[in-house]
Design a protein around this motif. Structure first.
Motif, mmCIF file in Angstrom:
data_model
loop_
_atom_site.group_PDB
_atom_site.id
_atom_site.type_symbol
_atom_site.label_atom_id
_atom_site.label_comp_id
_atom_site.label_asym_id
_atom_site.label_seq_id
_atom_site.Cartn_x
_atom_site.Cartn_y
_atom_site.Cartn_z
ATOM 1 N N GLU A 20 38.135 52.655 36.505
ATOM 2 C CA GLU A 20 38.992 51.740 35.733
ATOM 3 C C GLU A 20 40.252 51.386 36.508
ATOM 4 O O GLU A 20 40.922 50.392 36.225
ATOM 5 C CB GLU A 20 39.374 52.383 34.390
ATOM 6 C CG GLU A 20 38.208 52.485 33.424
ATOM 7 C CD GLU A 20 38.538 53.322 32.194
ATOM 8 O OE1 GLU A 20 39.724 53.569 31.925
ATOM 9 O OE2 GLU A 20 37.584 53.727 31.500
ATOM 10 N N MET A 21 40.594 52.235 37.443
ATOM 11 C CA MET A 21 41.754 51.959 38.317
ATOM 12 C C MET A 21 41.271 51.919 39.759
ATOM 13 O O MET A 21 40.641 52.867 40.221
ATOM 14 C CB MET A 21 42.800 53.067 38.175
ATOM 15 C CG MET A 21 43.721 52.907 36.991
ATOM 16 S SD MET A 21 44.646 54.425 36.652
ATOM 17 C CE MET A 21 45.580 54.658 38.134
ATOM 18 N N CYS A 22 41.565 50.798 40.436
ATOM 19 C CA CYS A 22 41.122 50.673 41.830
ATOM 20 C C CYS A 22 42.290 50.247 42.714
ATOM 21 O O CYS A 22 43.145 49.470 42.286
ATOM 22 C CB CYS A 22 40.026 49.627 41.954
ATOM 23 S SG CYS A 22 38.550 50.054 41.055
ATOM 24 N N MET A 23 42.269 50.756 43.934
ATOM 25 C CA MET A 23 43.297 50.327 44.887
ATOM 26 C C MET A 23 42.927 48.970 45.462
ATOM 27 O O MET A 23 41.754 48.735 45.782
ATOM 28 C CB MET A 23 43.402 51.338 46.026
ATOM 29 C CG MET A 23 44.343 52.478 45.753
ATOM 30 S SD MET A 23 44.566 53.497 47.193
ATOM 31 C CE MET A 23 43.421 54.815 46.837
ATOM 32 N N LYS A 24 43.929 48.103 45.562
ATOM 33 C CA LYS A 24 43.669 46.806 46.192
ATOM 34 C C LYS A 24 43.533 47.021 47.693
ATOM 35 O O LYS A 24 44.250 47.851 48.263
ATOM 36 C CB LYS A 24 44.844 45.853 45.921
ATOM 37 C CG LYS A 24 44.931 45.385 44.481
ATOM 38 C CD LYS A 24 46.156 44.521 44.291
ATOM 39 C CE LYS A 24 46.408 44.260 42.823
ATOM 40 N NZ LYS A 24 47.768 43.780 42.559
ATOM 41 N N PRO A 25 42.631 46.266 48.329
ATOM 42 C CA PRO A 25 42.467 46.452 49.787
ATOM 43 C C PRO A 25 43.715 46.034 50.568
ATOM 44 O O PRO A 25 44.481 45.192 50.112
ATOM 45 C CB PRO A 25 41.287 45.543 50.134
ATOM 46 C CG PRO A 25 41.112 44.639 48.976
ATOM 47 C CD PRO A 25 41.706 45.285 47.787
#
Lengths: 226, 182
Positions: A20-25
């Motif tokens: 549900e939480m992802c790091m932006k590239p």
């Protein structure tokens, strides 16, 4: 709202695990940063280009010389100052400074110092552009004619002062010292009642070196508004 | 775990050890709740903002430069989130304890008898109500969070000189308000 603050760390880790939480590239941030820097640099360069037009006109048209013509010269002087370029240079410069502030670049430094620094950089760049001949190629472009050239003669109009009037038209002289004979293109073309030394703008077709067949003849106000 | 710096943990998370993010949350949760509560003056709103702050910080962790201080970076996010919340709601609610500001009270504010704690809090609450957010924020960061001028400069994105000016002006304003009240 999180009811139990003790479990916030666990709930965050759970969200990460569930995706549900992802790091932006990283390239997203690099791209955004590059865009901001390019945008700011472009704004200052465009501002410098407009400032360069002012320097070019003052230098190449020797605008100070106009002042020796008295009142018409004064009008010519003001008319040839590229106000549009000055306003655009200032507005774009302000936009650049606003961006610097908006994106928190250079916040550690004194803002007045930053503004003076960039102003100096823009003026120096403008002088260099003029010095190294950027305008020599650009002033030949038709769409830049209005901005670059002496605005007392154009392919379809001339501005000057009346030196003689006869029933058929006017004899005028522009600030560059060129003489023109303006004759109405048709019998219906109205001739304003102008006296010697008054300024006028003649719109029409320049048929040879000194004749213009006028479609319209206007009395010029102080600023020679075309 | 305590001997590992925040910056090292951030680096580890970026390198794939995402579970370590829980440690950062543990380290900063209370600090950020306290900080945002002082800005927003609403504890429940502060919790929401802190949650959003952690989500944003995780999403943007790859933009964090590990050469710089992680605390300044995350406080900056909390600051932005709080300001956005204030702008959205358009009003500020006061429901906090201003004990830390006692030292700013002018000496003649409490004549002979000691004020009761609640009474002092009440005075300070009223005084703080009139302080602009920027002054409230620098005073909180400096006096409560023990941040240096340099860190405050990084959090609020203002020059170090401005940090000093705002702290002094904030103190002066607060003293003036207290003197006018009593």
């Amino acid at each position: 709202m999180v009811e139990k603050t003790e479990s916030l760390d666990n709930s965050m880790v759970q969200k990460i695990k569930k995706g549900e939480m992802c790091m932006k590239p990283k390239y997203v941030f690099v791209g955004i940063y590059a865009l901001i820097i390019t945008g700011i640099a472009s704004l200052f360069l465009i501002s410098a280009w407009f400032a360069n037009v002012l320097f070019y006109k003052v230098r190449s048209h020797n605008l100070w010389r106009y002042l020796s013509f008295g009142e018409p010269g004064m009008q010519a002087f003001w008319h040839n100052i590229p106000f549009g370029a000055i306003i655009l240079a200032l507005l774009i410069f302000i936009a650049g400074i606003f961006w610097l502030k908006r994106f928190d670049i250079c916040y550690k430094k004194n803002f007045t110092f930053i503004t003076i620094f960039f102003l100096t950089a823009v003026v120096s760049s403008a002088l260099l552009m003029d010095r190294y001949g950027l305008n020599k190629t650009l002033d030949q472009k038709k769409y830049l004619w209005e901005m670059y050239h002496n605005q007392f003669i154009n392919p379809d109009w001339v501005i000057g002062t009346v030196i003689h009037r006869d029933p058929k038209g006017y004899y005028i002289r522009n600030v560059d010292g060129r003489f023109f004979r303006a004759v109405p293109i048709t019998l219906n073309t109205k001739l304003p009642n102008l006296n010697r030394s008054e300024c006028l703008k003649i719109k029409g077709i320049i048929t040879d070196e000194y004749t213009i067949r006028a479609t319209n003849i206007y009395k010029c106000s102080y600023r020679f508004i075309p | 775990m305590t001997d590992i710096t925040d910056e090292q943990i951030a680096k580890e998370i970026v390198n794939g050890n995402s579970e370590l993010f829980g440690e950062l949350v543990r380290r900063y949760e209370q600090k950020l709740v306290r900080y945002t509560t002082y800005i927003l003056q609403d504890k429940s709103a502060a919790y929401d903002v802190v949650q959003d702050t952690f989500i944003k910080s995780f999403e943007n962790l790859k933009s964090f430069n590990t050469e710089r201080k992680f605390s300044s970076w995350i406080y900056r996010i909390a600051h932005n989130e709080s300001i956005n919340r204030i702008k959205k709601s358009g009003k500020e609610i006061f429901n906090v304890d201003f004990d830390f500001l006692k030292e700013l009270m002018p000496p003649d504010a409490a004549p002979d008898v000691e004020f009761e704690k609640n009474e002092i809090n009440e005075i300070l609450k009223k005084s703080m109500e009139t302080l602009p957010v920027k002054f409230r924020e620098v005073l909180t960061l400096y006096y409560l969070e023990n941040k240096s001028y340099d860190e405050i400069s990084d959090i609020l994105r203002i020059s170090i000189g401005t940090v000093g000016t705002w702290i002094n002006r904030g103190k002066a304003k607060l003293k003036k308000i207290l003197q006018e009240l009593y």
